[in-house]
Scaffold this active site. Sequence first.
Site, mmCIF file in Angstrom:
data_model
loop_
_atom_site.group_PDB
_atom_site.id
_atom_site.type_symbol
_atom_site.label_atom_id
_atom_site.label_comp_id
_atom_site.label_asym_id
_atom_site.label_seq_id
_atom_site.Cartn_x
_atom_site.Cartn_y
_atom_site.Cartn_z
ATOM 1 N N ASP A 52 -2.813 10.014 3.951
ATOM 2 C CA ASP A 52 -4.208 9.584 4.100
ATOM 3 C C ASP A 52 -4.950 10.567 5.011
ATOM 4 O O ASP A 52 -4.911 10.452 6.231
ATOM 5 C CB ASP A 52 -4.253 8.167 4.690
ATOM 6 C CG ASP A 52 -5.684 7.641 4.802
ATOM 7 O OD1 ASP A 52 -6.605 8.292 4.267
ATOM 8 O OD2 ASP A 52 -5.863 6.565 5.418
ATOM 9 N N ASP A 66 -12.314 6.787 3.766
ATOM 10 C CA ASP A 66 -11.095 6.544 4.541
ATOM 11 C C ASP A 66 -10.650 5.074 4.457
ATOM 12 O O ASP A 66 -9.540 4.743 4.860
ATOM 13 C CB ASP A 66 -11.326 6.953 6.005
ATOM 14 C CG ASP A 66 -10.031 7.117 6.781
ATOM 15 O OD1 ASP A 66 -8.962 7.102 6.144
ATOM 16 O OD2 ASP A 66 -10.099 7.268 8.011
ATOM 17 N N LYS A 124 -10.401 12.398 8.489
ATOM 18 C CA LYS A 124 -9.945 11.951 9.808
ATOM 19 C C LYS A 124 -9.938 13.131 10.775
ATOM 20 O O LYS A 124 -9.777 14.274 10.352
ATOM 21 C CB LYS A 124 -8.506 11.416 9.705
ATOM 22 C CG LYS A 124 -8.369 10.083 9.011
ATOM 23 C CD LYS A 124 -6.908 9.645 8.992
ATOM 24 C CE LYS A 124 -6.734 8.320 8.272
ATOM 25 N NZ LYS A 124 -7.357 7.178 8.952
ATOM 26 N N ARG A 181 -7.689 -0.627 0.826
ATOM 27 C CA ARG A 181 -8.211 -1.850 0.199
ATOM 28 C C ARG A 181 -8.631 -1.610 -1.248
ATOM 29 O O ARG A 181 -8.563 -2.512 -2.081
ATOM 30 C CB ARG A 181 -9.361 -2.414 1.046
ATOM 31 C CG ARG A 181 -10.535 -1.509 1.168
ATOM 32 C CD ARG A 181 -11.438 -1.845 2.335
ATOM 33 N NE ARG A 181 -10.906 -1.393 3.619
ATOM 34 C CZ ARG A 181 -11.515 -1.580 4.797
ATOM 35 N NH1 ARG A 181 -12.676 -2.215 4.865
ATOM 36 N NH2 ARG A 181 -10.967 -1.144 5.901
ATOM 37 N N GLU A 221 -9.485 3.468 2.053
ATOM 38 C CA GLU A 221 -8.953 3.626 0.692
ATOM 39 C C GLU A 221 -7.906 2.585 0.343
ATOM 40 O O GLU A 221 -7.727 2.249 -0.827
ATOM 41 C CB GLU A 221 -8.380 5.042 0.519
ATOM 42 C CG GLU A 221 -6.938 5.246 1.021
ATOM 43 C CD GLU A 221 -6.772 5.055 2.524
ATOM 44 O OE1 GLU A 221 -7.782 5.107 3.248
ATOM 45 O OE2 GLU A 221 -5.632 4.821 2.971
ATOM 46 N N ASP A 255 1.478 6.103 5.683
ATOM 47 C CA ASP A 255 0.497 5.168 5.133
ATOM 48 C C ASP A 255 1.000 4.515 3.829
ATOM 49 O O ASP A 255 0.277 3.764 3.188
ATOM 50 C CB ASP A 255 -0.833 5.894 4.903
ATOM 51 C CG ASP A 255 -2.033 4.984 5.070
ATOM 52 O OD1 ASP A 255 -1.884 3.907 5.676
ATOM 53 O OD2 ASP A 255 -3.120 5.341 4.565
ATOM 54 N N LYS A 274 0.840 -1.204 0.000
ATOM 55 C CA LYS A 274 0.000 0.000 0.000
ATOM 56 C C LYS A 274 0.876 1.256 0.000
ATOM 57 O O LYS A 274 1.711 1.437 0.883
ATOM 58 C CB LYS A 274 -0.913 -0.005 1.234
ATOM 59 C CG LYS A 274 -1.701 1.285 1.448
ATOM 60 C CD LYS A 274 -2.643 1.187 2.659
ATOM 61 C CE LYS A 274 -3.290 2.524 2.995
ATOM 62 N NZ LYS A 274 -4.201 2.449 4.159
HETATM 63 N N1 BES Z 1 -4.440 4.240 6.952
HETATM 64 C C1 BES Z 1 -5.571 3.892 7.733
HETATM 65 C C2 BES Z 1 -5.278 2.835 8.792
HETATM 66 C C3 BES Z 1 -4.287 3.171 9.875
HETATM 67 C C4 BES Z 1 -4.736 3.468 11.142
HETATM 68 C C5 BES Z 1 -2.947 3.105 9.652
HETATM 69 C C6 BES Z 1 -3.841 3.726 12.145
HETATM 70 C C7 BES Z 1 -2.038 3.374 10.669
HETATM 71 C C8 BES Z 1 -2.494 3.672 11.912
HETATM 72 C C9 BES Z 1 -6.663 3.350 6.840
HETATM 73 O O1 BES Z 1 -6.710 3.825 5.532
HETATM 74 C C10 BES Z 1 -7.970 3.737 7.481
HETATM 75 O O2 BES Z 1 -8.211 4.912 7.586
HETATM 76 N N2 BES Z 1 -8.747 2.756 7.894
HETATM 77 C C11 BES Z 1 -9.978 3.001 8.547
HETATM 78 C C12 BES Z 1 -11.006 2.048 8.008
HETATM 79 C C13 BES Z 1 -12.388 2.341 8.448
HETATM 80 C C14 BES Z 1 -12.900 3.597 7.775
HETATM 81 C C15 BES Z 1 -13.283 1.170 8.090
HETATM 82 C C16 BES Z 1 -9.778 2.758 10.036
HETATM 83 O O3 BES Z 1 -9.061 1.841 10.386
HETATM 84 O O4 BES Z 1 -10.294 3.529 10.826
HETATM 85 ZN ZN ZN Z 2 -4.876 4.499 4.791
HETATM 86 ZN ZN ZN Z 3 -7.820 5.673 5.381
#
Ligand code: BES
Ligand code: ZN
Ligand code: ZN
Length: 484
Positions: free
Chosen positions: A257, A334, A264, A338, A336, A275, A252
């Site tokens: 992000d 968010d 966020k 996947r 993104e 990220d 990734k």
């Molecule tokens: N990049 C984040 C995940 C992340 C969280 C990485 C903490 C490093 C530290 C990812 O893209 C994300 O935002 N995931 C969301 C998914 C949710 C919207 C289903 C999450 O984990 O909150």
């Molecule tokens: Zn992310």
């Molecule tokens: Zn994200």
Amino acid sequence: MQIQLQTQPIEAIEADAVAILAFEGKKDERFGLGELFDAGEISGKSFETTLLHRVPGLRARRLLVVGAGKPDKFNTAELRKAAGAALRFLKPRSIKNIVFFLDTDFSSAEHVCAAVEGAILGDFETDRYKSQKENGKQVESFAVAVAAGAPGLEDALRRGRIIAESQNLTRELANEPSNRLTPLLLAERARQMAGEEGLEFELLDQDRMKQLGMGALLGVAQGSAEPPVLIILRYKPAAAPHDGAHLGLVGKGVTFDSGGISIKPSDGMEKMKYDMSGGAAVIGAMRALARLKPPIPVTGLIPAVENMPGGRAQRPGDIVTSLSGKTVEVINTDAEGRLILADAITYAQRLGCTHLVDTATLTGAIVVALGHMNAGVFTNDEGLLDRVMHAAGVEGEKMWHMPLEEEYKEYLKSIFADLPNVGGRWGGAITAAWFLKEFADPTPWVHLDIAGTAWLEEGKPYLAKGPSGIPVRTFVHLAMNWKD
Ligand code: BES
Ligand code: ZN
Ligand code: ZN
């Protein structure tokens, strides 16, 4: 820092400091250390450091005794950490030439390799943009010394250096702020590395991705002024393996992000520069593989985008068509990672990859589940899982196998499209993995969620705070030992 191998008894070593290991419950009588054991000043506990000056019987100016823990728990992973701890203890004390002495019991090629890795990893700092360096002092040379030479030790030294330097490249990239590492700049760094190391390099730009129909990846990128790229790095061995295996490593590469329209909270958002740690790990691993030449072809794929809430950003509720033809309802912009991985995985299959391992800072949920100690591992194939878990175990990169059973499909239903990009409240890391599995099947595939492990929130005695460079060593071990 120069890395060297020495073959001589410890007494003959000339250096600013010679480091040795001390074990819990194992009194060392050499050099008057017995007294310090008896007094409890040296216990042998992991990372305990005792610096002695002008020790009778030694030519080296100082003796550093590094705790290595219990003898029955000691392995190459512990040795790697001990070597890092030795370097990080001595470096701020202006010590320039370090010799790490390995006793006969642990002076195999694997031990030499691990000690070198530990030192180079320990030497890494995140002070690139600091005018006043945290630790302006530089170690000039680090040597591993053994009393009796054996074939393969020079080779192990070289291997250790290649792997650790490659892991540090990954850490360097993960640490770059997003204004200095856009998707195009990440591609530029990968291109430069590929040129130096003799890897094939290819870029799919936005137009090409449109032609191909990578709607899931392009949807994420459209809220940013920075164009997306799919970076491809290829390693081909001199002779193709008999089983026709072709490993695909997918990482990734979200260079920032923000969350997009599902933005966020501002608190801690600056961390989302890392990220792209998964992509950086693929670049680092490919560098090492270019030099170490595994028996199997390996293709690295890094979908690189910036996730921003610009005027053209995708909206919650949008439906995109992925390269595979499956449609996805974007419930949360968010989620993104996947989306971009889905198209990269499908493309990897089209390039002929027979086995896929992806790595991504994918979900906050994996941090809730496993904390910062273990990466989450998900798979559709027990055979590939075994290979990856074995590699991670040997390399000391902690990973935990998570469930991905049919039942979890329930959590991922969309009324309007083939799939939603998020599940409900529960099992967030699992639904993210399930989403990827929908694209990876039927190719044997392992997914490593490194959201909790790609960044060390606290420094360790053996590593600086910041990017960890996980899972570069696992990737390298996996490819190098494919035939086993
Ligand atoms: N990049 C984040 C995940 C992340 C969280 C990485 C903490 C490093 C530290 C990812 O893209 C994300 O935002 N995931 C969301 C998914 C949710 C919207 C289903 C999450 O984990 O909150
Ligand atoms: Zn992310
Ligand atoms: Zn994200």
